[in-house]
Enzyme design. Structure first.
Site, PDB file in Angstrom:
ATOM      1  N   ASP A 174       5.536 -10.123   5.099  1.00 64.97           N
ATOM      2  CA  ASP A 174       5.110 -11.287   4.159  1.00 64.97           C
ATOM      3  C   ASP A 174       6.044 -11.507   2.952  1.00 64.97           C
ATOM      4  OD1 ASP A 174       2.936 -10.766   5.857  1.00 64.97           O
ATOM      5  OD2 ASP A 174       1.862  -9.392   4.563  1.00 64.97           O
ATOM      6  N   GLY A 209       0.833  -1.217  -0.060  1.00 66.01           N
ATOM      7  CA  GLY A 209      -0.172   0.169  -0.085  1.00 66.01           C
ATOM      8  C   GLY A 209       0.941   1.305   0.056  1.00 66.01           C
TER       9      GLY A 209
END
Length: 343
Positions: free
Chosen positions: A128, A105
């Protein structure tokens, strides 16, 4: 030159190490000053900032988890509507180049700002490990280490009670934490988002292991793992205000389904945010430091609209637009390698 830096999205081990490296490099190598914007892009919108100094306080950041600047998520629509305020904040503070440190993001927002002619150099972070165009992101090694140590401990308690243990780890839509933690800990199965699972296959492996006389079964479950179409239905959590999927505890739901099919005690451990907190590993400290140095170099070289990356052993740069085009997911070949150890 005056550099601005911010940390956006979720916190991650190694963020402070990047900030430290940017400050040290800007001061020592270029004689530039650095301003930190607090709570991510919200700090830009609200003109909340702090002057960063190359002193003992900066040096102590290396081993500290979290982010000394704070972090927050800002809806893309709010960010776009706030572009005039962002430009005003940058101008008021004399910022020549902005270095946003963040995940998908934050880097997508950075790419958009670059398209709006804001001089930007992005630094990828996420536990991640799903940012494309870089072999690995800092934070992943720490999360992997925490998950592996937890699963190592669960082996002994599961073995003592002849239990099935389902261990849920983070990762959202990418299975890197689950895959690597499963391999590193000797788990007996790993479920990841990229490979929809069949509940009957899970139970077959569990039964087979106990029938061979083995004493326990450990399955690592990525939070984004999903059943194959036409098998079982799991509860869905819808979307949050940012359009991100809400995960609803796949391991707990899976445990109910497994217990229906086998006569074994099934327990669930959700590692949760412990994977994101605490002191970064030595690997993450080094990688974050190298990223910070390279980002400062890129800013002073006028290489804007770029993201720093790791390829092999080398730190390089790629266009931000390329890095945010798609997520880096676990390829079939990597899952096949791990599957050789299932059961």
């Amino acid at each position: 030159m005056r550099i601005g830096v911010l940390t956006g999205g979720g916190d991650c081990p190694g963020l402070n190490a990047v900030i430290r490296a940017v400050v040290r490099t800007c001061h020592a190598r270029y004689g530039s000053s650095v301003v930190g914007f607090q709570n991510g892009f919200r700090g830009l919108l609200e003109n909340r900032r702090v002057q960063l100094h190359n002193d003992d306080r900066n040096d102590r950041l290396l081993a500290k988890g979290g982010t000394m600047l704070g972090t927050a998520r800002v809806h893309p629509d709010k960010l776009r509507a706030g572009l005039p305020q962002i430009m005003q904040t940058l101008d008021d503070n004399g910022i020549d180049v902005l270095i946003p440190i963040g995940g998908e993001g934050t880097l997508t927002a950075a790419s958009w700002l670059s398209e709006e002619n804001v001089p930007v150099v992005g630094v990828p972070k996420t536990i991640d490990n799903d940012i494309d165009c870089t072999d690995v992101t800092f934070g992943h090694d720490t999360a992997l280490t925490v998950a592996t140590e937890a699963i190592d401990r669960l082996h002994s308690t599961a073995e003592s009670h002849e239990r099935v243990m389902l261990v849920e780890v983070m990762g959202r839509h990418a299975g890197w934490i689950a895959l690597n933690a499963g391999l590193a800990s000797g788990a007996h199965m790993t479920l990841i988002p990229e490979q929809p699972f069949d509940i009957e296959e899970v139970c077959r492996l569990v039964k087979g292991r106990f029938q061979r006389g083995d004493s326990h079964f450990i399955c690592v479950v990525a939070e984004g793992a999903k059943p194959a179409p036409g098998t079982i239905m799991l509860r869905e959590g819808g979307l949050d205000e940012f359009g991100h999927e809400r995960f609803t505890g796949v391991a707990a739901q899976l445990a109910v389904e497994v217990e229906k099919r086998i006569n074994k005690d099934v327990r669930v451990t959700v590692l949760g945010h412990i994977q994101r907190g605490g002191t970064p590993t030595a690997y993450d400290r080094v990688l974050a430091t190298r990223f910070g140095v390279n980002a400062a170099d890129a800013a002073h070289a006028g290489e804007y609209g770029q993201m720093v990356t790791l390829r092999g052993q080398d730190i390089g740069r790629v266009p931000l637009a390329d890095a945010v085009r798609k997520l880096k997911l676990v390829p079939q070949s990597r899952y096949d390698d791990a599957a050789a150890f299932f059961g």
